[in-house]
Scaffold this motif. Structure first.
Motif, PDB file in Angstrom:
ATOM      1  N   GLN A 116       0.835  -1.214   0.000  1.00 43.39           N
ATOM      2  CA  GLN A 116       0.000   0.000   0.000  1.00 43.39           C
ATOM      3  C   GLN A 116       0.868   1.262   0.000  1.00 43.39           C
ATOM      4  O   GLN A 116       0.665   2.174   0.789  1.00 43.39           O
ATOM      5  N   THR A 117       1.822   1.270  -0.928  1.00 45.54           N
ATOM      6  CA  THR A 117       2.755   2.389  -1.036  1.00 45.54           C
ATOM      7  C   THR A 117       2.301   3.365  -2.114  1.00 45.54           C
ATOM      8  O   THR A 117       2.081   2.960  -3.267  1.00 45.54           O
ATOM      9  N   PRO A 118       2.149   4.652  -1.806  1.00 50.90           N
ATOM     10  CA  PRO A 118       1.826   5.653  -2.829  1.00 50.90           C
ATOM     11  C   PRO A 118       2.938   5.734  -3.874  1.00 50.90           C
ATOM     12  O   PRO A 118       4.120   5.638  -3.541  1.00 50.90           O
ATOM     13  N   VAL A 119       2.547   5.917  -5.128  1.00 47.43           N
ATOM     14  CA  VAL A 119       3.492   5.874  -6.238  1.00 47.43           C
ATOM     15  C   VAL A 119       3.621   7.239  -6.909  1.00 47.43           C
ATOM     16  O   VAL A 119       2.621   7.922  -7.157  1.00 47.43           O
ATOM     17  N   ILE A 120       4.866   7.604  -7.210  1.00 46.68           N
ATOM     18  CA  ILE A 120       5.158   8.774  -8.031  1.00 46.68           C
ATOM     19  C   ILE A 120       5.667   8.262  -9.376  1.00 46.68           C
ATOM     20  O   ILE A 120       6.696   7.583  -9.440  1.00 46.68           O
ATOM     21  N   LEU A 121       4.925   8.562 -10.431  1.00 44.07           N
ATOM     22  CA  LEU A 121       5.290   8.099 -11.763  1.00 44.07           C
ATOM     23  C   LEU A 121       6.286   9.069 -12.391  1.00 44.07           C
ATOM     24  O   LEU A 121       6.042  10.281 -12.428  1.00 44.07           O
ATOM     25  N   ILE A 122       7.405   8.542 -12.863  1.00 41.88           N
ATOM     26  CA  ILE A 122       8.388   9.344 -13.588  1.00 41.88           C
ATOM     27  C   ILE A 122       8.074   9.219 -15.075  1.00 41.88           C
ATOM     28  O   ILE A 122       8.108   8.122 -15.640  1.00 41.88           O
ATOM     29  N   ALA A 123       7.754  10.353 -15.711  1.00 40.01           N
ATOM     30  CA  ALA A 123       7.378  10.353 -17.120  1.00 40.01           C
ATOM     31  C   ALA A 123       8.481  11.005 -17.942  1.00 40.01           C
ATOM     32  O   ALA A 123       8.840  12.160 -17.698  1.00 40.01           O
ATOM     33  N   ASN A 124       9.022  10.261 -18.888  1.00 40.66           N
ATOM     34  CA  ASN A 124      10.101  10.760 -19.736  1.00 40.66           C
ATOM     35  C   ASN A 124       9.505  11.614 -20.853  1.00 40.66           C
ATOM     36  O   ASN A 124       8.842  11.111 -21.757  1.00 40.66           O
ATOM     37  N   CYS A 125       9.749  12.924 -20.793  1.00 46.07           N
ATOM     38  CA  CYS A 125       9.127  13.859 -21.732  1.00 46.07           C
ATOM     39  C   CYS A 125       9.911  14.039 -23.028  1.00 46.07           C
ATOM     40  O   CYS A 125       9.446  14.761 -23.924  1.00 46.07           O
ATOM     41  N   ALA A 126      11.082  13.412 -23.131  1.00 43.30           N
ATOM     42  CA  ALA A 126      11.883  13.581 -24.338  1.00 43.30           C
ATOM     43  C   ALA A 126      11.093  13.141 -25.562  1.00 43.30           C
ATOM     44  O   ALA A 126      10.606  12.010 -25.636  1.00 43.30           O
TER      45      ALA A 126
END
Length: 456
Positions: A116-126
């Motif tokens: 039950q860990t909150p997630v931060i999504l890393i989005a590659n904008c290149a």
């Protein structure tokens, strides 16, 4: 039992998206702000936790839902976060990527759900504009229990960030908590098993400080802490591990042999082991011991130095000839063979305790998760004993052993592996001893018997 552990996971759409860089940047920034973090890696990777460890000064841990049960993962997360103010988890591969093409089992998503860990999504904008919003929206709605609470935009310039943030928060229902530009001066090099190890990075601490400066400037650390603080309580069960025998175990640890799961080593210590680290590269002999562990790593990069240390090679042969209990995994197994050939095919003499050669190839061999079943009684278990494990190596040998049977995670392939008898388990597979603590207990008992006989 229940525990309150503020925590977050950094995940991404795929590999090479910046997870390790941003995880290390945030860890360093938190430390510099007086926040004491614990660090974890989803999956079996040994190298990323080395970078976490260099940042936080204490060992990072692996949480792997193929090699470990859900209950064990929850317990190890709680146990290793007790002295920290926040637990920071780094995902593996793409967020939903699991055992097979259509499976989320053992994925970062699976671990986030189990803990039950909150997630931060890393989005590659290149190379993306509004399409990045479609990707983010897809990830946030692919599963109803996705756990994604925020997004960090990677490979984005400061001038474009305000426009991207406004566009993404308009087009999706997720908050953007910061961005990270491309920092060439902080790039981490790769080679055949992934990133080079932390100890080999020039000016690593300086790079981490630069990453932390950038994190403070472009990531909302206060918001990350708020998201982490809203994590639900973790339900877990305390593991019953009691001391068996006071023994001394020599553990090879240097640039050539550096692949260890810290929780496996901790388990051995709890069972009674005093661990004595030594370097096959630089030391002259194995320290006096009741057991020996030769872990994986990069012996193929140090073949000349290992071969020239004839005193250590003789010591290894002497220790094993005296029936000292020994676990040798992957690189450690290669070291026990007669020869290792480097990338140019040049053979170098090794310990020669086991007949056979190891040779580097241009591809991964038997790569992935496996289940091992013992074909005979041995150092770690009785015949029929099982443990989940993994293989990850570009070398192969002429003598892989035949005392365990390996089955891949899909059940489509089976092969023999590992040299095993009452004193030795040596082969390519990597084990996490929390996957079957009875393997660790058996090893300690054998070391205790050896100590009793040795001490007369």
């Amino acid at each position: 039992m229940k525990a309150v552990i503020p925590r977050i996971m950094f995940a991404a759409a795929g590999s090479s998206s910046g997870k390790t860089t941003i995880t290390c940047a945030v860890l360093q920034a938190l430390l510099e702000q007086g926040v004491n973090p614990a660090a974890f890696k989803c999956g079996p990777d040994y190298i990323d936790p080395m970078f976490h460890t260099e940042v936080i000064g204490t060992k990072s841990r692996n949480l792997d839902l193929f090699m470990l049960s859900e209950e064990v993962c929850r317990y190890l997360l709680v146990k290793n976060s007790e002295q920290s103010q926040i637990a920071v988890l780094e995902g593996v591969m793409g967020y939903y990527d699991g055992l097979g093409i259509g499976s989320t089992v053992a994925s970062s998503y699976h671990l986030a759900a189990v803990t039950q860990t909150p997630v931060i999504l890393i989005a590659n904008c290149a190379g993306s504009a509004i399409s990045i919003a479609a990707l983010i929206q897809g990830f946030c709605h692919f599963r109803p229990d996705n756990g994604i609470k925020g997004v960090i935009l990677n490979n984005l310039t400061p001038s474009l960030y305000p426009q991207y943030k406004e566009m993404i928060e308009k087009e999706t229902d997720i908050q953007v908590v910061g961005y990270f530009p491309k920092l060439k001066e902080c790039a981490l090099e790769s080679r055949h098993l992934g990133l080079i190890t932390a100890s080999e990075v020039e000016d690593l601490q300086q790079k981490m400080k630069l990453l932390a400066i950038q994190a403070r400037e472009s990531i909302d650390l206060k918001q990350l802490l708020r998201i982490a603080g809203r994590a639900a309580e973790i339900d877990y069960h305390e593991a019953a591990i009691e001391k068996i025998s006071a023994v001394k175990i020599a553990v090879a640890r240097d640039k050539a042999f550096c692949f260890y799961y810290q929780d496996s080593l901790d388990l051995l210590e709890t069972l009674g082991a005093e661990l004595q680290y030594f370097s096959p590269l630089d030391d002259q002999a194995v320290p006096e011991c009741d057991g020996l562990i030769l872990g994986g790593g990069y012996p193929e990069l140090y073949t000349g130095q290992l071969a020239r240390n004839t005193s250590m090679l003789a010591s290894i042969r002497h220790v094993l000839s005296n029936n000292t209990p020994c676990i040798a995994e992957c690189g450690g197994f290669m070291y026990l063979l007669e020869r290792i050939a480097d990338k140019d095919g040049k053979p170098y003499p090794m310990a020669g305790y086991l007949e056979g050669d190891a040779v580097l190839t241009d591809k991964l061999n038997r790569f992935g998760y496996i289940t091992l079943t013992a074909q005979k009684d041995n150092l770690l278990c009785d015949k029929g004993g099982k443990i989940n494990a993994h293989e990850f190596h570009y070398s192969d040998s002429t003598a892989n052993g035949s005392n365990f049977t390996a089955v891949n995670s899909s059940g489509s392939k089976t092969w023999d592996c590992i040299h095993a008898d009452e004193n030795l388990v040596a082969g390519y597979p990597h084990l996490h001893l929390w996957g079957n603590p009875e393997f660790a207990r058996s090893f300690i008992r054998k070391c205790g018997s050896f100590r009793t006989a040795r001490m007369g």
